[in-house]
Design an enzyme around this catalytic site. Structure first.
Site, mmCIF file in Angstrom:
data_model
loop_
_atom_site.group_PDB
_atom_site.id
_atom_site.type_symbol
_atom_site.label_atom_id
_atom_site.label_comp_id
_atom_site.label_asym_id
_atom_site.label_seq_id
_atom_site.Cartn_x
_atom_site.Cartn_y
_atom_site.Cartn_z
ATOM 1 N N ARG A 225 0.373 -2.555 -1.440
ATOM 2 C CA ARG A 225 1.147 -2.383 -0.209
ATOM 3 C C ARG A 225 0.193 -2.399 0.980
ATOM 4 O O ARG A 225 -0.977 -1.983 0.841
ATOM 5 C CB ARG A 225 1.883 -1.036 -0.213
ATOM 6 N N HIS A 273 3.606 -11.810 1.429
ATOM 7 C CA HIS A 273 4.292 -10.955 0.448
ATOM 8 C C HIS A 273 5.066 -11.796 -0.579
ATOM 9 O O HIS A 273 6.272 -11.625 -0.765
ATOM 10 C CB HIS A 273 5.219 -9.948 1.160
HETATM 11 C C1 GLV Z 1 7.355 -5.945 -4.358
HETATM 12 O O1 GLV Z 1 6.617 -5.789 -3.469
HETATM 13 C C2 GLV Z 1 7.884 -4.956 -5.267
HETATM 14 O O2 GLV Z 1 7.819 -3.753 -5.026
HETATM 15 O O3 GLV Z 1 8.416 -5.370 -6.295
#
Ligand code: GLV
Length: 310
Positions: A225, A273
């Site tokens: 993250r 992401h």
């Molecule tokens: C993606 O970032 C997830 O948490 O699956």
């Protein structure tokens, strides 16, 4: 009884509503922003829902995270305490992450950025990098997904270690457990891959002190993250040469703002992401099965531990 869906994107939400309706005909499945009778809502299937939204459903039984992480649910200050949160993983999601980790570990391992720079100058120069067995990769996080990624790296021949809060044996992986073991783990890690969940304990863990414990010239891959990384510390470590490169998939602010220094940094590769993704097709089936299990038994293997944060 109904299920509401929030993906933050109208077309995606419509897709999930349609698929979940087909798989769970006993529920009315609706858009979170058009929930109908609030008292009828029993499940919210969400990615980064608006703060206070979930608290507006008085009879909600569980929140379903459309993702492995649950930080995007827990960050809501009005989230009712003790509400179960179900995580979502699945073979496609794990496979995508294995591909991402393999791709970017290999990219750093084989110094592709250097070769790309040579090509931009039509410069022919062979660089020889060590074989994988001589490259020490370290994975932070040893959950189901991280273990699968570790196995992929082991199968490519890398010397792989893993670090997590509680450890646990992983075949062919040297495991380091707990805070006290972190310095030893870092000291042997040339390519650091962060796959941790974001919790109070792991927030800001990728910081100047952590970087200083890696061998000089180490590389970082963050697919955990954005909140794990102290951005200014990364920029400093790169400019000092303590780190030689970074691949970042997650950011404190997403989308990454256009004027953010990471975009144009020569030693940083930005991906938006996409290290993994749960597509509606396979994800809805996983979620429907989890909801069914929860309905039938009042529990589910996919329940996150809210106190731990993952
Ligand atoms: C993606 O970032 C997830 O948490 O699956």
């Amino acid at each position: 009884m109904s299920i509401v869906v929030y993906l933050g994107d109208d077309a995606e939400t419509r897709d999930w509503v349609r698929l979940l309706s087909g798989l769970l005909p006993e529920f009315e499945v609706r858009d979170f922003d058009d929930p109908g009778d609030l008292a009828a809502v029993e499940y919210a299937v969400v990615w980064a829902p608006p703060a206070g939204g979930i608290a507006s459903f008085p009879n909600i039984k569980a929140v379903v995270s459309v993702g492995a992480g649950v930080d995007h649910v827990l960050r809501d200050p009005e989230l009712p305490k003790h509400l179960p949160i179900l995580r979502t993983t699945g073979p496609d999601m794990i496979q995508r992450l294995r591909e991402y980790v393999a791709l970017h570990v290999l990219t750093h391992h084989r110094d592709l950025a250097v070769t790309d720079e040579f090509q931009s100058r039509a410069h022919w120069q062979q660089i020889v990098t060590p074989v994988a067995g001589k490259r020490r990769v370290g994975i932070m996080g040893l959950g189901q997904i991280a273990r699968a990624c570790a196995a992929t790296l082991v199968s490519l021949g890398f010397d792989v270690a893993g670090w997590s809060r509680s450890g646990g044996a992983v075949e062919d992986v040297t495991v380091f457990a707990g805070k006290d073991a972190l310095p030893d783990f870092l000291a042997r890690t040339e390519i650091l891959v962060c796959l941790l969940p974001l919790t109070a304990e792991t927030r800001d863990i990728l910081n100047a002190e952590t970087f200083s414990q890696l061998p000089k010239g180490a590389r970082l891959i963050n697919a955990g993250r954005g909140g794990h990384l102290v951005e200014a510390d990364l920029l400093a470590a790169l400019s000092e040469g303590q780190l030689a490169g970074a691949t970042l998939d997650v950011f404190r602010t997403e989308p990454l703002p256009p004027d953010h220094p990471f975009w144009k940094h020569p030693a940083i590769r930005v991906t938006p992401h996409i290290a993994s993704y749960i597509d509606a097709g396979t994800g809805a089936a996983v979620i429907a099965a989890n909801i069914r299990q929860f309905e039938a038994t009042g529990t589910c293997e996919a329940i996150a531990d809210a106190a731990r944060g993952y």
